[in-house]
Scaffold this motif. Structure first.
Motif, PDB file in Angstrom:
ATOM      1  N   ASN A 200       0.756  -1.047   0.032  1.00 27.97           N
ATOM      2  CA  ASN A 200      -0.227   0.042   0.011  1.00 27.97           C
ATOM      3  C   ASN A 200       0.805   1.198  -0.119  1.00 27.97           C
ATOM      4  OD1 ASN A 200      -2.300  -1.470   2.272  1.00 27.97           O
ATOM      5  ND2 ASN A 200      -2.315  -1.607   0.074  1.00 27.97           N
TER       6      ASN A 200
ATOM      7  N   TYR B 241       0.828   5.294   0.562  1.00 26.11           N
ATOM      8  CA  TYR B 241      -0.075   6.511   1.035  1.00 26.11           C
ATOM      9  C   TYR B 241       0.736   7.888   0.672  1.00 26.11           C
ATOM     10  CZ  TYR B 241      -2.552   3.237   4.071  1.00 26.11           C
ATOM     11  OH  TYR B 241      -3.251   2.171   4.624  1.00 26.11           O
TER      12      TYR B 241
ATOM     13  N   HIS C 294     -11.923  -1.668   7.874  1.00 22.74           N
ATOM     14  CA  HIS C 294     -12.542  -2.680   7.193  1.00 22.74           C
ATOM     15  C   HIS C 294     -11.885  -4.104   7.872  1.00 22.74           C
ATOM     16  CE1 HIS C 294      -8.217  -2.117   5.840  1.00 22.74           C
ATOM     17  NE2 HIS C 294      -8.043  -3.368   5.926  1.00 22.74           N
TER      18      HIS C 294
ATOM     19  N   ASP D  65      -9.928  -7.829   6.803  1.00 20.05           N
ATOM     20  CA  ASP D  65      -9.180  -8.493   5.996  1.00 20.05           C
ATOM     21  C   ASP D  65      -9.951 -10.094   6.011  1.00 20.05           C
ATOM     22  OD1 ASP D  65      -7.601  -6.237   6.107  1.00 20.05           O
ATOM     23  OD2 ASP D  65      -5.824  -7.333   5.340  1.00 20.05           O
TER      24      ASP D  65
ATOM     25  N   VAL E  97      -1.879 -12.057   9.698  1.00 16.08           N
ATOM     26  CA  VAL E  97      -1.518 -11.122   8.871  1.00 16.08           C
ATOM     27  C   VAL E  97      -0.402 -10.302   9.474  1.00 16.08           C
ATOM     28  CG1 VAL E  97      -2.223  -9.117   7.299  1.00 16.08           C
ATOM     29  CG2 VAL E  97      -3.734 -10.998   7.855  1.00 16.08           C
TER      30      VAL E  97
ATOM     31  N   SER F 235       1.998  -7.034   9.176  1.00 14.11           N
ATOM     32  CA  SER F 235       2.369  -5.856   8.494  1.00 14.11           C
ATOM     33  C   SER F 235       3.581  -5.296   8.760  1.00 14.11           C
ATOM     34  CB  SER F 235       1.183  -5.038   8.810  1.00 14.11           C
ATOM     35  OG  SER F 235       1.403  -3.414   9.544  1.00 14.11           O
TER      36      SER F 235
ATOM     37  N   PHE G 267      -2.895   4.316  13.033  1.00 12.21           N
ATOM     38  CA  PHE G 267      -3.848   3.058  12.812  1.00 12.21           C
ATOM     39  C   PHE G 267      -4.849   2.755  13.665  1.00 12.21           C
ATOM     40  CE2 PHE G 267      -4.410  -1.609  13.493  1.00 12.21           C
ATOM     41  CZ  PHE G 267      -4.456  -1.927  12.055  1.00 12.21           C
TER      42      PHE G 267
ATOM     43  N   MET H 101       3.771  -5.186  12.886  1.00  9.13           N
ATOM     44  CA  MET H 101       2.362  -5.488  13.540  1.00  9.13           C
ATOM     45  C   MET H 101       1.838  -6.801  13.230  1.00  9.13           C
ATOM     46  SD  MET H 101      -0.949  -3.225  13.908  1.00  9.13           S
ATOM     47  CE  MET H 101      -1.240  -3.559  12.222  1.00  9.13           C
TER      48      MET H 101
ATOM     49  N   LEU I  55      -1.578  -9.143  13.130  1.00 12.50           N
ATOM     50  CA  LEU I  55      -3.250  -9.433  13.436  1.00 12.50           C
ATOM     51  C   LEU I  55      -3.401 -11.087  13.434  1.00 12.50           C
ATOM     52  CD1 LEU I  55      -5.456  -6.849  11.596  1.00 12.50           C
ATOM     53  CD2 LEU I  55      -4.241  -6.835  13.740  1.00 12.50           C
TER      54      LEU I  55
ATOM     55  N   HIS J 162     -10.221  -2.724  11.158  1.00 11.64           N
ATOM     56  CA  HIS J 162      -8.985  -1.768  11.258  1.00 11.64           C
ATOM     57  C   HIS J 162      -8.855  -0.814  10.143  1.00 11.64           C
ATOM     58  CE1 HIS J 162      -7.634  -5.307   9.071  1.00 11.64           C
ATOM     59  NE2 HIS J 162      -6.921  -4.306   8.307  1.00 11.64           N
TER      60      HIS J 162
ATOM     61  N   ILE K 283      -6.475   3.266   8.562  1.00  5.47           N
ATOM     62  CA  ILE K 283      -5.500   4.331   8.832  1.00  5.47           C
ATOM     63  C   ILE K 283      -6.294   5.761   8.549  1.00  5.47           C
ATOM     64  CG2 ILE K 283      -3.552   5.184   7.800  1.00  5.47           C
ATOM     65  CD1 ILE K 283      -2.977   2.778   9.012  1.00  5.47           C
TER      66      ILE K 283
ATOM     67  N   ARG L  40       4.028   6.913   2.734  1.00  3.38           N
ATOM     68  CA  ARG L  40       4.062   5.823   3.491  1.00  3.38           C
ATOM     69  C   ARG L  40       3.709   4.491   2.972  1.00  3.38           C
ATOM     70  NH1 ARG L  40       0.013   2.524   6.503  1.00  3.38           N
ATOM     71  NH2 ARG L  40       1.135   1.357   8.301  1.00  3.38           N
TER      72      ARG L  40
ATOM     73  N   ASN M  62       3.084   0.432   3.201  1.00  4.91           N
ATOM     74  CA  ASN M  62       2.863  -0.654   4.434  1.00  4.91           C
ATOM     75  C   ASN M  62       2.866  -1.905   3.419  1.00  4.91           C
ATOM     76  OD1 ASN M  62       0.195  -2.201   5.203  1.00  4.91           O
ATOM     77  ND2 ASN M  62       1.585  -1.684   6.953  1.00  4.91           N
TER      78      ASN M  62
ATOM     79  N   THR N   7       1.359  -5.832   3.633  1.00  9.86           N
ATOM     80  CA  THR N   7       0.768  -6.665   4.654  1.00  9.86           C
ATOM     81  C   THR N   7       1.082  -8.211   3.742  1.00  9.86           C
ATOM     82  OG1 THR N   7      -1.321  -6.169   3.613  1.00  9.86           O
ATOM     83  CG2 THR N   7      -0.937  -5.305   5.768  1.00  9.86           C
TER      84      THR N   7
HETATM   85  C1  MD6 Z   1      -1.917  -0.279   6.466  1.00 12.94           C
HETATM   86  N1  MD6 Z   1      -3.130  -2.006   7.060  1.00 12.94           N
HETATM   87  O1  MD6 Z   1      -1.165  -0.175   7.595  1.00 12.94           O
HETATM   88  C2  MD6 Z   1      -3.358  -0.794   6.391  1.00 12.94           C
HETATM   89  N2  MD6 Z   1      -4.456  -5.258   7.213  1.00 12.94           N
HETATM   90  O2  MD6 Z   1      -1.591   0.631   5.616  1.00 12.94           O
HETATM   91  C3  MD6 Z   1      -4.007  -2.921   6.730  1.00 12.94           C
HETATM   92  O3  MD6 Z   1      -4.955  -2.747   6.497  1.00 12.94           O
HETATM   93  C4  MD6 Z   1      -3.841  -4.336   7.477  1.00 12.94           C
HETATM   94  O4  MD6 Z   1      -2.042  -3.463   8.835  1.00 12.94           O
HETATM   95  C5  MD6 Z   1      -4.510  -6.401   8.033  1.00 12.94           C
HETATM   96  C6  MD6 Z   1      -3.351  -6.543   9.000  1.00 12.94           C
HETATM   97  C7  MD6 Z   1      -2.629  -5.629   9.284  1.00 12.94           C
HETATM   98  C8  MD6 Z   1      -2.954  -4.584   8.498  1.00 12.94           C
END
Ligand code: MD6
Ligand code: FE
Length: 205
Positions: free
Chosen positions: A109, A111, A120, A122, A132, A134, A143, A165, A167, A176, A178, A194, A196, A198
């Protein structure tokens, strides 16, 4: 590669600065090579709203969204090619938390200024027993994490460059998102922003 400190935020494990500066630079270079062959693209939500975050991926799968809904794809939507392999450093991070099976998707991702991601879950993967994981690079992000119902109370905390991190278990399906990033705060990305990653397991073993 173990963090300077481990904290549980609202039931979620965060390893602060799990990646040191050199490791962050190596991973960033890997992501830049991935972006050259699989450029980040823009998506629409299933409701037809453009997402502010741009995405690409490494590994077999990439998450995808359009008016038909959410799913995983195996070809880049513009180049129609497969995605490049997941960077070794990212695999090493995953293996610290899940030793039995490797991830088959590393969603990336990006940003830019003002980008955010709505609350949302996952849940497009086959098996929620896998975590998951990250990895954050570049500018700090606020977050937000709640529970398995959208209406559950939420808490926010900052994720910074090099933080990891996880999950899993009762938080694997927690809502979760941002809220915002502090654009231009980190020197890691020369143009700011940024990244990210995952790491997930999409297909069942
Ligand atoms: C983010 N992260 O940090 C968005 N999903 O940009 C997520 O959507 C995410 O950080 C599942 C598990 C960990 C995450
Ligand atoms: Fe997510």
């Amino acid at each position: 590669m173990i963090g300077e400190k481990s904290t549980i935020h609202h039931g979620v494990l965060v390893e602060t600065k799990a990646l040191n500066h050199d490791e962050q630079a190596i991973l960033l270079a890997d992501l830049q090579s991935i972006a050259r062959v699989s450029p980040p693209f823009s998506l629409m939500t299933r409701w037809g709203k453009p997402m502010s975050v741009k995405m690409t991926a490494a590994g077999r799968f990439c998450w995808f969204s359009d008016r038909k809904g959410y799913r995983y794809i195996e070809e880049h939507p513009l180049t129609k090619s497969a995605f490049p392999p997941i960077p070794e450093l990212a695999l090493a991070v995953w293996r610290q938390f899940e030793a039995d099976i490797d991830p088959d998707c590393c969603l990336i991702n990006y940003y830019g200024k003002g980008a955010r991601m709505g609350l949302h879950q996952d849940r497009d993967e086959a098996n929620f027993d896998y975590p998951v994981v990250s990895i954050s690079l570049g500018d700090p992000a606020l977050f937000r994490i709640g529970g398995t119902e959208r209406s559950d109370p939420t808490k926010s905390f900052w994720l910074e460059s090099g933080d990891v991190m996880v999950l899993h278990k009762d938080k694997r399906l927690a809502f979760h998102g941002i809220d915002r990033i502090k654009f231009g705060e980190s020197p890691l990305l020369s143009k700011g922003g940024r990244l990210n990653l995952t790491l997930r397991r999409v297909a069942n073993a």
